[in-house]
Design a protein around this motif. Structure first.
Motif, PDB file in Angstrom:
ATOM      1  N   GLU A 186      -0.348  -9.088  -9.975  1.00 46.22           N
ATOM      2  CA  GLU A 186       0.438  -8.286  -9.035  1.00 46.22           C
ATOM      3  C   GLU A 186       1.817  -8.889  -8.793  1.00 46.22           C
ATOM      4  OE1 GLU A 186      -1.125  -6.246  -5.181  1.00 46.22           O
ATOM      5  OE2 GLU A 186      -0.285  -8.178  -4.560  1.00 46.22           O
ATOM      6  N   ARG A 187       1.886 -10.181  -8.582  1.00 48.72           N
ATOM      7  CA  ARG A 187       3.172 -10.831  -8.309  1.00 48.72           C
ATOM      8  C   ARG A 187       4.132 -10.667  -9.481  1.00 48.72           C
ATOM      9  NH1 ARG A 187       5.756 -12.736  -3.674  1.00 48.72           N
ATOM     10  NH2 ARG A 187       7.438 -14.101  -4.352  1.00 48.72           N
ATOM     11  N   ASP A 242       2.567  -7.337   2.405  1.00 43.03           N
ATOM     12  CA  ASP A 242       1.201  -7.243   2.855  1.00 43.03           C
ATOM     13  C   ASP A 242       0.527  -6.112   2.081  1.00 43.03           C
ATOM     14  OD1 ASP A 242       1.554  -4.679   4.124  1.00 43.03           O
ATOM     15  OD2 ASP A 242       2.244  -5.662   5.950  1.00 43.03           O
ATOM     16  N   ASP A 245       0.824  -1.218   0.000  1.00 42.81           N
ATOM     17  CA  ASP A 245       0.000   0.000   0.000  1.00 42.81           C
ATOM     18  C   ASP A 245       0.856   1.266   0.000  1.00 42.81           C
ATOM     19  OD1 ASP A 245      -2.241  -1.616   0.132  1.00 42.81           O
ATOM     20  OD2 ASP A 245      -2.419  -1.468   2.302  1.00 42.81           O
ATOM     21  N   LYS A 249      -1.941  -4.378  -0.901  1.00 41.12           N
ATOM     22  CA  LYS A 249      -2.071  -4.544  -2.334  1.00 41.12           C
ATOM     23  C   LYS A 249      -1.497  -3.331  -3.072  1.00 41.12           C
ATOM     24  CE  LYS A 249      -5.662  -6.220  -4.333  1.00 41.12           C
ATOM     25  NZ  LYS A 249      -5.041  -7.470  -4.863  1.00 41.12           N
TER      26      LYS A 249
END
Length: 357
Positions: free
Chosen positions: A299-300, A352, A280, A354
């Protein structure tokens, strides 16, 4: 069948595709650009068989030399296809000197290798102009290079670039420091864009989207797509060296380059330690949001391919973290608190939250 005494027309190097006169013309064009990069220890003159550097004149007492080399990758393909050659030279320098400064080294000098199918002296000079600009920003002297015209290996105006940088640090000032420990703070420094990694995927996404390089960039409509994607890699040398002089709280730097976060942060951490990153907190730039959406990139995959908005990470002792952030701000940076060093029982880098894609 030829017979003794027959006269046949002899071939020239030019007929084989190599224009020596074009090479000489390019050298004449770039000499003043190279000369502008002079610094203590080097006169930045070219034309000899090798470049010279005087470490004593540069002011070092007990130096360790640090060397790095890199290229620009398939980002050059966008420059070739769009005809915009002015910034890839900056990328070339940045990718090398950013790898030097993470070890606490001051870049001293730089050499380039430019290979092409057919040499256009004006295009070559434009590329070297970018290299010289990058050297000036990094404080390094451009002391030599090589231009290779290689028909049959490269097609037409295609070219590739490689760069070689040498820096130095006093023996006791090398990074990373052995004192890195769990609880140390990760501080991010913002990137200028995609930098020079992941462009094979970028080009695939552009192809899938059916866009031309001359089209307005979907994430930056005031620029063409080529202009926006060719935004040069940030050179972090001067702010990082200035911050090192201002505070003893810096323990390491990690350049977020090929391999992204999972591969590059562990490179500066001792065995048994890893990093925990708050996704974040990453200031995701519009270009990465567009790439993720247009390419359906998970995302990864984004995290291990691109910098996503952070091009350099500073590891600082927890008690000195605010002092380090103040030093970075005084040096012109806008630091972002990203996470911390932690014990590693499995993956070296954990996350942790996103990404704001």
């Amino acid at each position: 069948m030829t017979k003794p005494g027959d006269k046949t027309e002899g071939l020239t190097y030019s007929q084989a595709g190599v224009d020596i006169d074009a090479g000489a013309r390019m050298v004449d064009l770039i000499k003043p650009l190279v000369r502008a990069t002079r610094r203590r220890g080097a006169d930045a003159e070219i034309g000899g068989f090798g470049g010279l550097f005087d470490l004593k004149a540069a002011g070092f007492a007990d130096p360790i030399l640090v060397a790095a080399n890199d290229g620009v990758g398939t980002k050059v393909k966008i420059a070739v296809e769009s005809g915009l050659h002015g910034t890839v030279g900056i990328d070339l320098v940045a990718m090398c000197v950013n790898d030097l400064v993470v070890q606490g080294a001051e870049p001293l000098f730089f050499l380039d290798y430019f290979a092409t199918g057919k040499l256009d002296p004006e295009i070559g000079a434009e590329i070297v102009k970018g290299i010289a600009a990058g050297c000036l920003e990094a404080g390094a002297a451009l002391i030599g290079g090589e231009t290779a015209e290689m028909p049959g290996v490269y097609s037409g105006g295609d070219y590739d670039l490689a760069g070689f940088a040498v820096g130095a640090a006093e023996r006791g000032d090398l990074l990373p420091r052995k004192s890195i420990a769990a609880g140390d703070v990760l501080i991010g420094l913002r990137s200028s864009g995609v930098h020079s990694n992941g462009f094979s995927l970028v080009r695939k996404i552009v192809e899938r989207a059916g866009l031309k390089w001359s089209d307005p960039a979907p994430f930056a409509p005031a620029q063409t797509l080529a202009e926006a994607l060719l935004e040069p890699t940030r050179i972090y040398v001067k702010p990082l060296l200035a911050s090192l002089r201002k505070t003893q709280g810096i323990k390491a730097f990690a350049h977020i380059t090929g391999g992204g976060y999972p591969e590059n942060i562990p490179r500066v951490l001792p065995e048994g330690l890893g990093a925990h990153v708050h996704l974040d907190a990453i200031p995701v730039l519009p270009v990465f949001k567009w790439l993720a959406a247009a390419g359906g990139v998970a995302e990864r995959e984004m995290l291990r391919t691109f910098n996503c908005g952070i091009g350099m990470i500073v590891v600082a002792g927890a008690p000195q973290a605010e002092e380090v952030e103040d030093a970075l701000r005084e040096s012109g940076e806008d630091p972002v608190r990203l996470g911390h060093v932690a014990g590693a029982s499995g993956e070296r880098v954990t996350f942790d939250g996103k990404l704001a894609l």
